[in-house]
Design a protein around this motif. Structure first.
Motif, PDB file in Angstrom:
ATOM      1  N   ALA A  11      49.017  71.291  38.883  1.00 23.90           N
ATOM      2  CA  ALA A  11      47.942  72.219  38.558  1.00 23.90           C
ATOM      3  C   ALA A  11      47.044  72.585  39.663  1.00 23.90           C
ATOM      4  CB  ALA A  11      46.871  72.106  37.683  1.00 23.90           C
ATOM      5  N   GLY A  12      47.154  71.879  40.900  1.00 24.30           N
ATOM      6  CA  GLY A  12      46.614  72.079  42.264  1.00 24.30           C
ATOM      7  C   GLY A  12      45.069  71.684  42.017  1.00 24.30           C
ATOM      8  N   LEU A  13      44.714  70.863  41.117  1.00 25.63           N
ATOM      9  CA  LEU A  13      43.235  70.308  40.944  1.00 25.63           C
ATOM     10  C   LEU A  13      42.947  69.305  41.871  1.00 25.63           C
ATOM     11  CD1 LEU A  13      42.947  70.958  37.458  1.00 25.63           C
ATOM     12  CD2 LEU A  13      42.123  72.554  39.032  1.00 25.63           C
ATOM     13  N   THR A  14      41.522  68.810  42.027  1.00 28.76           N
ATOM     14  CA  THR A  14      41.268  67.735  42.592  1.00 28.76           C
ATOM     15  C   THR A  14      40.812  66.620  41.442  1.00 28.76           C
ATOM     16  OG1 THR A  14      40.191  69.150  44.215  1.00 28.76           O
ATOM     17  CG2 THR A  14      39.495  66.885  43.922  1.00 28.76           C
ATOM     18  N   MET A  15      41.243  65.435  41.780  1.00 26.77           N
ATOM     19  CA  MET A  15      40.897  64.388  40.772  1.00 26.77           C
ATOM     20  C   MET A  15      39.913  63.544  41.432  1.00 26.77           C
ATOM     21  SD  MET A  15      43.777  61.755  39.331  1.00 26.77           S
ATOM     22  CE  MET A  15      43.373  60.256  38.414  1.00 26.77           C
ATOM     23  N   THR A  16      39.006  63.100  40.845  1.00 23.00           N
ATOM     24  CA  THR A  16      37.997  62.138  41.284  1.00 23.00           C
ATOM     25  C   THR A  16      37.902  60.902  40.708  1.00 23.00           C
ATOM     26  OG1 THR A  16      36.577  64.097  42.309  1.00 23.00           O
ATOM     27  CG2 THR A  16      35.424  62.248  41.984  1.00 23.00           C
ATOM     28  N   VAL A  17      37.752  59.624  41.234  1.00 23.81           N
ATOM     29  CA  VAL A  17      38.085  58.647  40.593  1.00 23.81           C
ATOM     30  C   VAL A  17      36.528  57.832  41.049  1.00 23.81           C
ATOM     31  CG1 VAL A  17      39.261  56.414  40.407  1.00 23.81           C
ATOM     32  CG2 VAL A  17      40.554  58.572  40.885  1.00 23.81           C
ATOM     33  N   GLY A  18      35.859  57.172  40.148  1.00 23.77           N
ATOM     34  CA  GLY A  18      34.813  56.461  40.176  1.00 23.77           C
ATOM     35  C   GLY A  18      34.553  55.537  39.342  1.00 23.77           C
ATOM     36  N   GLY A  19      33.387  54.916  39.422  1.00 24.12           N
ATOM     37  CA  GLY A  19      33.079  53.926  38.449  1.00 24.12           C
ATOM     38  C   GLY A  19      33.334  52.420  39.023  1.00 24.12           C
ATOM     39  N   SER A  20      32.229  51.906  39.424  1.00 29.12           N
ATOM     40  CA  SER A  20      32.169  50.291  40.045  1.00 29.12           C
ATOM     41  C   SER A  20      33.084  50.243  41.222  1.00 29.12           C
ATOM     42  CB  SER A  20      32.473  49.561  38.763  1.00 29.12           C
ATOM     43  OG  SER A  20      31.607  49.487  37.882  1.00 29.12           O
ATOM     44  N   LEU A  21      33.395  50.942  42.141  1.00 27.34           N
ATOM     45  CA  LEU A  21      34.445  51.107  43.183  1.00 27.34           C
ATOM     46  C   LEU A  21      34.054  49.917  44.270  1.00 27.34           C
ATOM     47  CD1 LEU A  21      35.211  54.626  44.446  1.00 27.34           C
ATOM     48  CD2 LEU A  21      36.758  53.159  43.399  1.00 27.34           C
ATOM     49  N   SER A  22      34.919  49.143  44.578  1.00 23.09           N
ATOM     50  CA  SER A  22      34.652  48.335  45.522  1.00 23.09           C
ATOM     51  C   SER A  22      35.974  48.050  46.648  1.00 23.09           C
ATOM     52  CB  SER A  22      34.664  46.481  44.663  1.00 23.09           C
ATOM     53  OG  SER A  22      36.139  46.559  44.154  1.00 23.09           O
ATOM     54  N   LYS A  23      35.685  47.108  47.434  1.00 26.00           N
ATOM     55  CA  LYS A  23      36.658  46.954  48.317  1.00 26.00           C
ATOM     56  C   LYS A  23      38.072  46.763  47.782  1.00 26.00           C
ATOM     57  CE  LYS A  23      36.627  44.926  52.727  1.00 26.00           C
ATOM     58  NZ  LYS A  23      35.743  44.025  53.732  1.00 26.00           N
ATOM     59  N   ARG A  24      37.889  46.064  46.742  1.00 25.07           N
ATOM     60  CA  ARG A  24      39.445  45.684  45.949  1.00 25.07           C
ATOM     61  C   ARG A  24      39.931  47.009  45.302  1.00 25.07           C
ATOM     62  NH1 ARG A  24      41.220  44.200  40.743  1.00 25.07           N
ATOM     63  NH2 ARG A  24      42.675  42.512  41.156  1.00 25.07           N
ATOM     64  N   SER A  25      39.256  47.860  45.075  1.00 27.40           N
ATOM     65  CA  SER A  25      39.728  49.267  44.514  1.00 27.40           C
ATOM     66  C   SER A  25      40.555  49.844  45.382  1.00 27.40           C
ATOM     67  CB  SER A  25      38.360  50.067  44.041  1.00 27.40           C
ATOM     68  OG  SER A  25      37.748  49.235  42.975  1.00 27.40           O
ATOM     69  N   VAL A  26      39.681  49.965  46.581  1.00 26.43           N
ATOM     70  CA  VAL A  26      40.324  50.640  47.772  1.00 26.43           C
ATOM     71  C   VAL A  26      41.761  49.920  47.998  1.00 26.43           C
ATOM     72  CG1 VAL A  26      40.209  51.449  50.095  1.00 26.43           C
ATOM     73  CG2 VAL A  26      38.135  51.517  48.520  1.00 26.43           C
ATOM     74  N   MET A  63      32.485  50.087  52.073  1.00 27.13           N
ATOM     75  CA  MET A  63      31.255  49.042  52.184  1.00 27.13           C
ATOM     76  C   MET A  63      30.159  50.082  52.965  1.00 27.13           C
ATOM     77  SD  MET A  63      32.440  46.538  51.172  1.00 27.13           S
ATOM     78  CE  MET A  63      31.012  45.477  51.163  1.00 27.13           C
ATOM     79  N   GLU A  64      30.505  50.888  53.586  1.00 33.26           N
ATOM     80  CA  GLU A  64      29.349  51.865  54.127  1.00 33.26           C
ATOM     81  C   GLU A  64      28.924  52.720  52.918  1.00 33.26           C
ATOM     82  OE1 GLU A  64      30.821  54.029  57.593  1.00 33.26           O
ATOM     83  OE2 GLU A  64      31.404  52.130  58.594  1.00 33.26           O
ATOM     84  N   ALA A  65      29.611  53.177  52.280  1.00 35.26           N
ATOM     85  CA  ALA A  65      29.107  53.880  50.896  1.00 35.26           C
ATOM     86  C   ALA A  65      28.355  53.149  50.168  1.00 35.26           C
ATOM     87  CB  ALA A  65      30.489  54.706  50.337  1.00 35.26           C
ATOM     88  N   LEU A  66      28.800  51.924  49.866  1.00 35.66           N
ATOM     89  CA  LEU A  66      28.131  51.140  48.809  1.00 35.66           C
ATOM     90  C   LEU A  66      26.523  50.935  49.853  1.00 35.66           C
ATOM     91  CD1 LEU A  66      30.710  48.844  47.333  1.00 35.66           C
ATOM     92  CD2 LEU A  66      29.598  50.735  46.494  1.00 35.66           C
ATOM     93  N   LYS A  67      26.608  50.539  51.026  1.00 33.25           N
ATOM     94  CA  LYS A  67      25.275  50.315  51.725  1.00 33.25           C
ATOM     95  C   LYS A  67      24.349  51.428  51.690  1.00 33.25           C
ATOM     96  CE  LYS A  67      22.654  47.821  54.196  1.00 33.25           C
ATOM     97  NZ  LYS A  67      22.218  46.475  53.592  1.00 33.25           N
ATOM     98  N   PHE A  68      24.903  52.667  51.958  1.00 33.06           N
ATOM     99  CA  PHE A  68      24.168  53.973  51.766  1.00 33.06           C
ATOM    100  C   PHE A  68      23.537  54.159  50.587  1.00 33.06           C
ATOM    101  CE2 PHE A  68      23.671  58.139  50.430  1.00 33.06           C
ATOM    102  CZ  PHE A  68      22.851  58.511  51.297  1.00 33.06           C
TER     103      PHE A  68
END
Length: 98
Positions: A11-26, A63-68
């Motif tokens: 569909a050409g849409l953007t998907m956003t994933v979040g919720g307790s993101l961590s280094k392991r998620s990445v 880690m920078e995002a979580l620190k911010f």
């Protein structure tokens, strides 16, 4: 999530994933990077949204995002504490008037 990813990409849409993101998620996204190729995917904490490419390219970005986010919350708490202190002092003064 794979089926949803395909529908969103088609569909050409953007998907956003979040919720307790961590280094392991990445790291999990990094391991499956080829699967996500061609998908406009963003990863987010509550206060920071980055493209998957940025998140994967810059190893310390999560880690920078979580620190911010931590600093933002602490700053907000400090400001709220100042306002609360003023309100508490006002309450004390109001009680002496009655």
């Amino acid at each position: 999530i794979e089926e949803l990813r395909m529908k969103i990409a088609d569909a050409g849409l953007t998907m956003t994933v979040g919720g307790s993101l961590s280094k392991r998620s990445v790291e999990l996204f990094r391991k499956q990077e080829k699967k996500w190729k061609g998908t406009n995917l963003r990863l987010e904490t509550r206060k920071v949204i980055l493209s998957m490419e940025m998140m994967l390219r810059k190893k310390e970005s999560i880690m920078e995002a979580l620190k911010f986010e931590e600093l933002y919350i602490l700053s907000k708490k400090e400001i709220n504490d100042l306002f609360l202190e003023a309100e508490t002092a006002r309450l004390t003064r109001l009680k002496t008037r009655s």
